[in-house]
Design an enzyme around this catalytic site. Structure first.
Site, PDB file in Angstrom:
ATOM      1  N   LYS A 283     -10.293  12.507   8.721  1.00 46.39           N
ATOM      2  CA  LYS A 283      -9.747  12.066  10.014  1.00 46.39           C
ATOM      3  C   LYS A 283      -9.685  13.244  10.981  1.00 46.39           C
ATOM      4  O   LYS A 283      -9.568  14.390  10.546  1.00 46.39           O
ATOM      5  CB  LYS A 283      -8.313  11.540   9.801  1.00 46.39           C
ATOM      6  CG  LYS A 283      -8.224  10.162   9.175  1.00 46.39           C
ATOM      7  CD  LYS A 283      -6.770   9.700   9.130  1.00 46.39           C
ATOM      8  CE  LYS A 283      -6.641   8.350   8.434  1.00 46.39           C
ATOM      9  NZ  LYS A 283      -7.323   7.256   9.138  1.00 46.39           N
TER      10      LYS A 283
ATOM     11  N   GLU B 162      -9.738   3.453   2.497  1.00 46.27           N
ATOM     12  CA  GLU B 162      -9.291   3.595   1.114  1.00 46.27           C
ATOM     13  C   GLU B 162      -8.219   2.584   0.736  1.00 46.27           C
ATOM     14  O   GLU B 162      -8.041   2.270  -0.438  1.00 46.27           O
ATOM     15  CB  GLU B 162      -8.771   5.017   0.867  1.00 46.27           C
ATOM     16  CG  GLU B 162      -7.298   5.277   1.261  1.00 46.27           C
ATOM     17  CD  GLU B 162      -7.010   5.063   2.735  1.00 46.27           C
ATOM     18  OE1 GLU B 162      -7.948   5.166   3.539  1.00 46.27           O
ATOM     19  OE2 GLU B 162      -5.847   4.777   3.083  1.00 46.27           O
TER      20      GLU B 162
ATOM     21  N   LYS C  92       0.853  -1.203   0.000  1.00 46.80           N
ATOM     22  CA  LYS C  92       0.000   0.000   0.000  1.00 46.80           C
ATOM     23  C   LYS C  92       0.882   1.244   0.000  1.00 46.80           C
ATOM     24  O   LYS C  92       1.666   1.459   0.915  1.00 46.80           O
ATOM     25  CB  LYS C  92      -0.907  -0.007   1.242  1.00 46.80           C
ATOM     26  CG  LYS C  92      -1.738   1.264   1.413  1.00 46.80           C
ATOM     27  CD  LYS C  92      -2.641   1.184   2.656  1.00 46.80           C
ATOM     28  CE  LYS C  92      -3.388   2.498   2.882  1.00 46.80           C
ATOM     29  NZ  LYS C  92      -4.185   2.497   4.136  1.00 46.80           N
TER      30      LYS C  92
ATOM     31  N   ARG D 198      -7.940  -0.615   1.154  1.00 49.14           N
ATOM     32  CA  ARG D 198      -8.470  -1.825   0.491  1.00 49.14           C
ATOM     33  C   ARG D 198      -8.940  -1.509  -0.921  1.00 49.14           C
ATOM     34  O   ARG D 198      -8.933  -2.384  -1.788  1.00 49.14           O
ATOM     35  CB  ARG D 198      -9.575  -2.429   1.353  1.00 49.14           C
ATOM     36  CG  ARG D 198     -10.734  -1.505   1.610  1.00 49.14           C
ATOM     37  CD  ARG D 198     -11.577  -1.934   2.809  1.00 49.14           C
ATOM     38  NE  ARG D 198     -10.995  -1.506   4.082  1.00 49.14           N
ATOM     39  CZ  ARG D 198     -11.516  -1.782   5.278  1.00 49.14           C
ATOM     40  NH1 ARG D 198     -12.616  -2.487   5.374  1.00 49.14           N
ATOM     41  NH2 ARG D 198     -10.927  -1.355   6.380  1.00 49.14           N
TER      42      ARG D 198
HETATM   43  N1  BES Z   1      -4.299   4.170   7.016  1.00 48.72           N
HETATM   44  C1  BES Z   1      -5.427   3.939   7.846  1.00 48.72           C
HETATM   45  C2  BES Z   1      -5.152   2.927   8.951  1.00 48.72           C
HETATM   46  C3  BES Z   1      -4.312   3.425  10.086  1.00 48.72           C
HETATM   47  C4  BES Z   1      -4.808   4.313  11.010  1.00 48.72           C
HETATM   48  C5  BES Z   1      -3.038   2.962  10.233  1.00 48.72           C
HETATM   49  C6  BES Z   1      -4.020   4.747  12.056  1.00 48.72           C
HETATM   50  C7  BES Z   1      -2.246   3.372  11.289  1.00 48.72           C
HETATM   51  C8  BES Z   1      -2.732   4.276  12.196  1.00 48.72           C
HETATM   52  C9  BES Z   1      -6.580   3.387   6.998  1.00 48.72           C
HETATM   53  O1  BES Z   1      -6.674   3.906   5.723  1.00 48.72           O
HETATM   54  C10 BES Z   1      -7.823   3.749   7.707  1.00 48.72           C
HETATM   55  O2  BES Z   1      -8.111   4.909   7.806  1.00 48.72           O
HETATM   56  N2  BES Z   1      -8.549   2.740   8.189  1.00 48.72           N
HETATM   57  C11 BES Z   1      -9.738   2.970   8.910  1.00 48.72           C
HETATM   58  C12 BES Z   1     -10.724   1.927   8.469  1.00 48.72           C
HETATM   59  C13 BES Z   1     -12.114   2.162   8.999  1.00 48.72           C
HETATM   60  C14 BES Z   1     -12.703   3.401   8.376  1.00 48.72           C
HETATM   61  C15 BES Z   1     -12.954   0.956   8.682  1.00 48.72           C
HETATM   62  C16 BES Z   1      -9.425   2.838  10.385  1.00 48.72           C
HETATM   63  O3  BES Z   1      -8.634   1.986  10.775  1.00 48.72           O
HETATM   64  O4  BES Z   1      -9.971   3.635  11.161  1.00 48.72           O
HETATM   65 ZN    ZN Z   2      -4.941   4.580   4.894  1.00 45.25          ZN
HETATM   66 MN    MN Z   3      -7.773   5.696   5.654  1.00 42.50          MN
END
Ligand code: BES
Ligand code: ZN
Ligand code: MN
Length: 497
Positions: A280, A352, A268, A354
């Site tokens: 976020k 995003e 990724k 996935r």
């Molecule tokens: N890149 C993030 C995951 C992440 C968050 C990695 C914080 C390390 C630290 C990913 O794109 C994401 O935002 N995932 C969401 C998924 C959710 C919306 C189902 C998450 O983990 O909150």
């Molecule tokens: Zn992400």
């Molecule tokens: Mn994300």
């Protein structure tokens, strides 16, 4: 730094500094015992004065020991001999090279490589030495206008070996270790760069640069137009909200027989994840520059594999994009069609990773892969489940999963497997599309993998969620270079080396 292996009589080693270990309660390591003998007990006498008892973290610098050729001896406290394993070893390498670098010597001999035990071999110790030394001396200075220059940095480290019979094995381990450490450094450098410098285009240029240096590496970059032609509607929906065009980086290293099926690594490469319209919160959002650590890992592993000249066909694929809010960005409720033909309802634009990975994974079908491993900072939930200690592992093939788990155990760059049972799949049900891109409250790491599993049915596949392991937060914020160690070990073992 330059590394070498050194053998011979320890008392006669000609060096600015010989580094030697002392266990708790002033217990001498085998090398320390020898030096004590050669110096007619001088080492013991000094220790008895009480300056050091061998506790972990202690250091003592000695000059001009009688009967010892080395100009200095740096004693390193190792803690209890019983507890001495990989972790303690890594810690003492890290602190020793830091002090050698700060004050003592341009060159030194490392006398601790043979402090191995049952579950920590000489090969592993050699590797741990080089990798931990690299980590200890690593600094990211690219974006500072002024860097204080070290006038006498540590430049050469020779690993001392008592037993000449192990010379060949140690040399092989060293050669691999240097390649791995270099790959890791590239991974860290790319990851630590800010999002305004390390864009999808920048990552593509770095991959191209690798290809220019080696004829066995072929690098291709697909632009958005080419991806549209392939039908990568999921990937392109993420980059719509960004002014930086997405790239699909493909690196093909042919080190194996032409007919051998390749191992494919998919990373990724989200160069900045603001969440998109599902924005976020602002706290620590800067760390989302690290959302390309999977991609940086793939580039680092490819670099290491080339340097080791691994007899394997290896393909690295990095879907690279930003995820930003914009008038043209993905919106919750939007439905997109992936390259596989399956439709996806985007219920959260922050899920995003996935979306870019699913199209990259479908693209891998064309390689007729032996195995596909994707590496992604995919879910915050993985940090909740496993912390910063282990990467999350999920797979549709148990023997592939076991290979990766043992590569993690071999290197200390560990992963822990989570289930990928069908029972979780229904959490992705959507009223309007073939699937939703989020799976609701529970098991966020697993439902993310369930999503990916729908694009990996045609090959053996494993997924590493590195959200907790790829970088450190807080005062020591910085990329770790994980899981380059795990993956390079996996490849070395696959090659039967
Ligand atoms: N890149 C993030 C995951 C992440 C968050 C990695 C914080 C390390 C630290 C990913 O794109 C994401 O935002 N995932 C969401 C998924 C959710 C919306 C189902 C998450 O983990 O909150
Ligand atoms: Zn992400
Ligand atoms: Mn994300």
């Amino acid at each position: 730094m330059e590394y070498s292996i050194k053998t011979g009589d320890p008392a006669k080693l000609n060096t600015a500094c010989l580094v030697v270990g002392i266990f708790s309660k002033r217990q001498l390591s085998p090398l320390a015992q020898q030096l004590d003998k050669s110096s007619k007990g001088a080492l013991q006498r000094i220790l008895k004065r009480g300056d050091m008892n061998g506790e972990s973290g202690q250091q003592l610098l000695l000059y001009d020991l009688p009967g010892i050729q080395a100009e200095r001896i740096l004693l390193i406290g190792l803690g209890k001999q019983r507890d001495f394993g990989r972790k303690q070893y890594a810690k003492c390498v890290n602190s020793a090279v830091k002090s050698l670098n700060q004050k003592h010597a341009i060159e030194a001999i490392w006398g601790l490589s043979e402090l191995v035990n049952e579950d920590f071999s000489l090969t592993q110790a050699v590797r741990e030495t080089v990798i931990s030394a690299g980590a200890g001396l690593y600094q990211f200075n690219e974006t500072k206008s002024e860097v204080k220059k070290n006038q006498r940095p540590l430049k050469r480290l020779a690993l001392f070996l008592h037993d000449r019979r192990h010379l060949k094995a140690a040399q092989k381990a060293l050669y691999q270790a240097v390649a791995i450490a270099d790959g890791m450094e590239l991974t860290k450098d790319l990851a630590n760069l800010p999002g305004n410098i390390c864009t999808p285009g920048y990552l593509a240029d770095q991959a191209r640069k690798l290809g220019r240096n080696d004829s066995r590496l072929k690098v291709r970059i697909l632009d958005e137009k080419q991806m549209a032609k392939l039908g990568m509607g999921a990937l392109l929906s993420v980059s719509r909200g960004s002014r930086q065009p997405a790239k699909l980086i493909i690196m093909e290293y042919s080190g194996g027989k032409p007919a051998a099926k390749p191992v494919v690594l998919v990373g990724k490469g989200l160069t900045f994840d603001a969440g998109g319209i599902s924005l976020k919160p602002s706290a620590a959002m800067d760390e989302m520059k690290y959302d390309m650590c999977g991609g940086a890992t793939v580039i680092g592993v490819v670099k290491a594999a080339i340097a080791m000249e691994l007899p394997i066909n290896l393909i690295g694929v990095v879907p690279a994009s930003e995820n930003l809010p914009d008038g043209d960005a993905n919106k919750p409720g939007d439905i997109v069609t992936s390259m596989s033909g399956q439709t996806i309802e985007i219920l959260n634009t922050d899920a995003e990773g996935r979306l870019i990975l699913c199209d990259a994974l479908t693209y891998c079908e064309r390689f007729n892969p032996a195995a596909v491993i994707d590496i992604a900072t995919l879910t915050g939930a993985c940090i909740v489940a496993l912390g910063n200690q282990a990467s999350g592992l999920m797979s549709n093939n148990e023997s592939l999963a076991n290979e990766l788990l043992s590569a993690g155990n071999d290197t200390g760059d560990r992963a822990w497997q989570l289930p990928l049972w069908d029972d979780y799949q229904e959490q992705l049900d959507s009223n309007f599309a073939d699937m939703a891109n989020i799976g609701g409250k529970g098991a966020g790491t697993i439902t993310a993998a369930c999503f990916l599993s729908r694009y990996t049915k045609k090959f053996k596949w494993a997924h590493l969620d590195i959200a907790g392991t790829a970088w450190r937060s807080g005062a020591n914020k910085g990329a770790t270079g994980r899981p380059v160690g795990l993956l390079t070990q996996f490849l070395i073992k696959r090659c039967g080396l």
